[in-house]
Design a protein around this motif. Sequence first.
Motif, PDB file in Angstrom:
ATOM      1  N   ASN A  24       0.858  -1.177   0.000  1.00 29.41           N
ATOM      2  CA  ASN A  24       0.000   0.000   0.000  1.00 29.41           C
ATOM      3  C   ASN A  24       0.898   1.232   0.000  1.00 29.41           C
ATOM      4  O   ASN A  24       1.713   1.403   0.907  1.00 29.41           O
ATOM      5  CB  ASN A  24      -0.897  -0.018   1.240  1.00 29.41           C
ATOM      6  CG  ASN A  24      -1.799   1.178   1.329  1.00 29.41           C
ATOM      7  OD1 ASN A  24      -1.340   2.294   1.555  1.00 29.41           O
ATOM      8  ND2 ASN A  24      -3.091   0.946   1.163  1.00 29.41           N
ATOM      9  N   SER A  25       0.749   2.094  -1.002  1.00 28.16           N
ATOM     10  CA  SER A  25       1.675   3.211  -1.157  1.00 28.16           C
ATOM     11  C   SER A  25       1.598   4.222  -0.012  1.00 28.16           C
ATOM     12  O   SER A  25       2.630   4.728   0.435  1.00 28.16           O
ATOM     13  CB  SER A  25       1.458   3.912  -2.495  1.00 28.16           C
ATOM     14  OG  SER A  25       0.162   4.437  -2.565  1.00 28.16           O
ATOM     15  N   GLN A  26       0.404   4.520   0.479  1.00 22.32           N
ATOM     16  CA  GLN A  26       0.279   5.485   1.575  1.00 22.32           C
ATOM     17  C   GLN A  26       0.901   4.947   2.860  1.00 22.32           C
ATOM     18  O   GLN A  26       1.612   5.657   3.570  1.00 22.32           O
ATOM     19  CB  GLN A  26      -1.191   5.845   1.819  1.00 22.32           C
ATOM     20  CG  GLN A  26      -1.369   6.941   2.855  1.00 22.32           C
ATOM     21  CD  GLN A  26      -0.684   8.247   2.464  1.00 22.32           C
ATOM     22  OE1 GLN A  26      -0.849   8.716   1.358  1.00 22.32           O
ATOM     23  NE2 GLN A  26       0.098   8.812   3.359  1.00 22.32           N
ATOM     24  N   ASP A  27       0.648   3.685   3.155  1.00 24.37           N
ATOM     25  CA  ASP A  27       1.256   3.069   4.333  1.00 24.37           C
ATOM     26  C   ASP A  27       2.773   3.032   4.193  1.00 24.37           C
ATOM     27  O   ASP A  27       3.504   3.271   5.159  1.00 24.37           O
ATOM     28  CB  ASP A  27       0.718   1.657   4.549  1.00 24.37           C
ATOM     29  CG  ASP A  27      -0.732   1.651   5.007  1.00 24.37           C
ATOM     30  OD1 ASP A  27      -1.228   2.705   5.471  1.00 24.37           O
ATOM     31  OD2 ASP A  27      -1.372   0.581   4.892  1.00 24.37           O
ATOM     32  N   ALA A  28       3.248   2.742   2.993  1.00 29.05           N
ATOM     33  CA  ALA A  28       4.693   2.704   2.753  1.00 29.05           C
ATOM     34  C   ALA A  28       5.320   4.079   2.968  1.00 29.05           C
ATOM     35  O   ALA A  28       6.392   4.185   3.560  1.00 29.05           O
ATOM     36  CB  ALA A  28       4.980   2.201   1.343  1.00 29.05           C
ATOM     37  N   GLU A  29       4.659   5.133   2.509  1.00 24.78           N
ATOM     38  CA  GLU A  29       5.165   6.489   2.729  1.00 24.78           C
ATOM     39  C   GLU A  29       5.209   6.818   4.216  1.00 24.78           C
ATOM     40  O   GLU A  29       6.180   7.411   4.702  1.00 24.78           O
ATOM     41  CB  GLU A  29       4.283   7.503   2.008  1.00 24.78           C
ATOM     42  CG  GLU A  29       4.465   7.516   0.519  1.00 24.78           C
ATOM     43  CD  GLU A  29       3.561   8.529  -0.163  1.00 24.78           C
ATOM     44  OE1 GLU A  29       3.129   9.497   0.494  1.00 24.78           O
ATOM     45  OE2 GLU A  29       3.295   8.356  -1.359  1.00 24.78           O
ATOM     46  N   ASP A  30       4.163   6.440   4.950  1.00 21.84           N
ATOM     47  CA  ASP A  30       4.116   6.713   6.384  1.00 21.84           C
ATOM     48  C   ASP A  30       5.244   5.994   7.129  1.00 21.84           C
ATOM     49  O   ASP A  30       5.928   6.590   7.968  1.00 21.84           O
ATOM     50  CB  ASP A  30       2.769   6.286   6.968  1.00 21.84           C
ATOM     51  CG  ASP A  30       1.618   7.158   6.521  1.00 21.84           C
ATOM     52  OD1 ASP A  30       1.874   8.266   5.992  1.00 21.84           O
ATOM     53  OD2 ASP A  30       0.456   6.732   6.684  1.00 21.84           O
ATOM     54  N   VAL A  31       5.438   4.729   6.817  1.00 20.56           N
ATOM     55  CA  VAL A  31       6.485   3.957   7.491  1.00 20.56           C
ATOM     56  C   VAL A  31       7.866   4.466   7.090  1.00 20.56           C
ATOM     57  O   VAL A  31       8.761   4.583   7.935  1.00 20.56           O
ATOM     58  CB  VAL A  31       6.322   2.449   7.202  1.00 20.56           C
ATOM     59  CG1 VAL A  31       7.519   1.663   7.728  1.00 20.56           C
ATOM     60  CG2 VAL A  31       5.027   1.938   7.818  1.00 20.56           C
ATOM     61  N   CYS A  32       8.047   4.815   5.838  1.00 22.19           N
ATOM     62  CA  CYS A  32       9.319   5.368   5.370  1.00 22.19           C
ATOM     63  C   CYS A  32       9.633   6.655   6.132  1.00 22.19           C
ATOM     64  O   CYS A  32      10.765   6.863   6.587  1.00 22.19           O
ATOM     65  CB  CYS A  32       9.251   5.618   3.872  1.00 22.19           C
ATOM     66  SG  CYS A  32      10.792   6.166   3.138  1.00 22.19           S
ATOM     67  N   HIS A  33       8.645   7.495   6.291  1.00 21.09           N
ATOM     68  CA  HIS A  33       8.813   8.733   7.062  1.00 21.09           C
ATOM     69  C   HIS A  33       9.220   8.406   8.499  1.00 21.09           C
ATOM     70  O   HIS A  33      10.145   9.011   9.048  1.00 21.09           O
ATOM     71  CB  HIS A  33       7.508   9.530   7.043  1.00 21.09           C
ATOM     72  CG  HIS A  33       7.544  10.754   7.885  1.00 21.09           C
ATOM     73  ND1 HIS A  33       7.063  10.771   9.164  1.00 21.09           N
ATOM     74  CD2 HIS A  33       8.007  11.995   7.623  1.00 21.09           C
ATOM     75  CE1 HIS A  33       7.236  11.982   9.674  1.00 21.09           C
ATOM     76  NE2 HIS A  33       7.806  12.740   8.755  1.00 21.09           N
ATOM     77  N   ASP A  34       8.545   7.451   9.106  1.00 17.02           N
ATOM     78  CA  ASP A  34       8.868   7.052  10.475  1.00 17.02           C
ATOM     79  C   ASP A  34      10.292   6.521  10.597  1.00 17.02           C
ATOM     80  O   ASP A  34      10.973   6.768  11.603  1.00 17.02           O
ATOM     81  CB  ASP A  34       7.886   5.996  10.976  1.00 17.02           C
ATOM     82  CG  ASP A  34       6.481   6.548  11.171  1.00 17.02           C
ATOM     83  OD1 ASP A  34       6.324   7.789  11.185  1.00 17.02           O
ATOM     84  OD2 ASP A  34       5.546   5.734  11.302  1.00 17.02           O
ATOM     85  N   VAL A  35      10.739   5.790   9.579  1.00 18.97           N
ATOM     86  CA  VAL A  35      12.109   5.273   9.589  1.00 18.97           C
ATOM     87  C   VAL A  35      13.107   6.424   9.667  1.00 18.97           C
ATOM     88  O   VAL A  35      14.022   6.419  10.494  1.00 18.97           O
ATOM     89  CB  VAL A  35      12.383   4.407   8.338  1.00 18.97           C
ATOM     90  CG1 VAL A  35      13.878   4.158   8.160  1.00 18.97           C
ATOM     91  CG2 VAL A  35      11.627   3.098   8.420  1.00 18.97           C
ATOM     92  N   PHE A  36      12.912   7.446   8.832  1.00 14.53           N
ATOM     93  CA  PHE A  36      13.864   8.550   8.823  1.00 14.53           C
ATOM     94  C   PHE A  36      13.767   9.422  10.072  1.00 14.53           C
ATOM     95  O   PHE A  36      14.778   9.918  10.552  1.00 14.53           O
ATOM     96  CB  PHE A  36      13.734   9.374   7.542  1.00 14.53           C
ATOM     97  CG  PHE A  36      14.370   8.678   6.374  1.00 14.53           C
ATOM     98  CD1 PHE A  36      15.749   8.695   6.212  1.00 14.53           C
ATOM     99  CD2 PHE A  36      13.599   7.970   5.472  1.00 14.53           C
ATOM    100  CE1 PHE A  36      16.350   8.038   5.169  1.00 14.53           C
ATOM    101  CE2 PHE A  36      14.189   7.306   4.414  1.00 14.53           C
ATOM    102  CZ  PHE A  36      15.569   7.337   4.261  1.00 14.53           C
ATOM    103  N   VAL A  37      12.594   9.564  10.638  1.00 16.75           N
ATOM    104  CA  VAL A  37      12.466  10.282  11.906  1.00 16.75           C
ATOM    105  C   VAL A  37      13.264   9.543  12.982  1.00 16.75           C
ATOM    106  O   VAL A  37      14.016  10.150  13.746  1.00 16.75           O
ATOM    107  CB  VAL A  37      10.986  10.437  12.315  1.00 16.75           C
ATOM    108  CG1 VAL A  37      10.859  10.898  13.753  1.00 16.75           C
ATOM    109  CG2 VAL A  37      10.281  11.412  11.380  1.00 16.75           C
TER     110      VAL A  37
END
Length: 56
Positions: A24-37
Amino acid sequence: MTEHELFHNYNKKIYRTCLYMLKNSQDAEDVCHDVFVTVFRQDWSSVTHLRAWIRA
């Protein structure tokens, strides 16, 4: 390496991994953001194998 360089170098790879796992692209963006935070809150400047450390 600056935070900007780190993000630029690893963003696509981390996003693709998240997308593969979540399908899921939106979930992937959210998790990717969390990784970098999470990465930016850590002392990542002294990590020798950065790519492996980020993906772990």
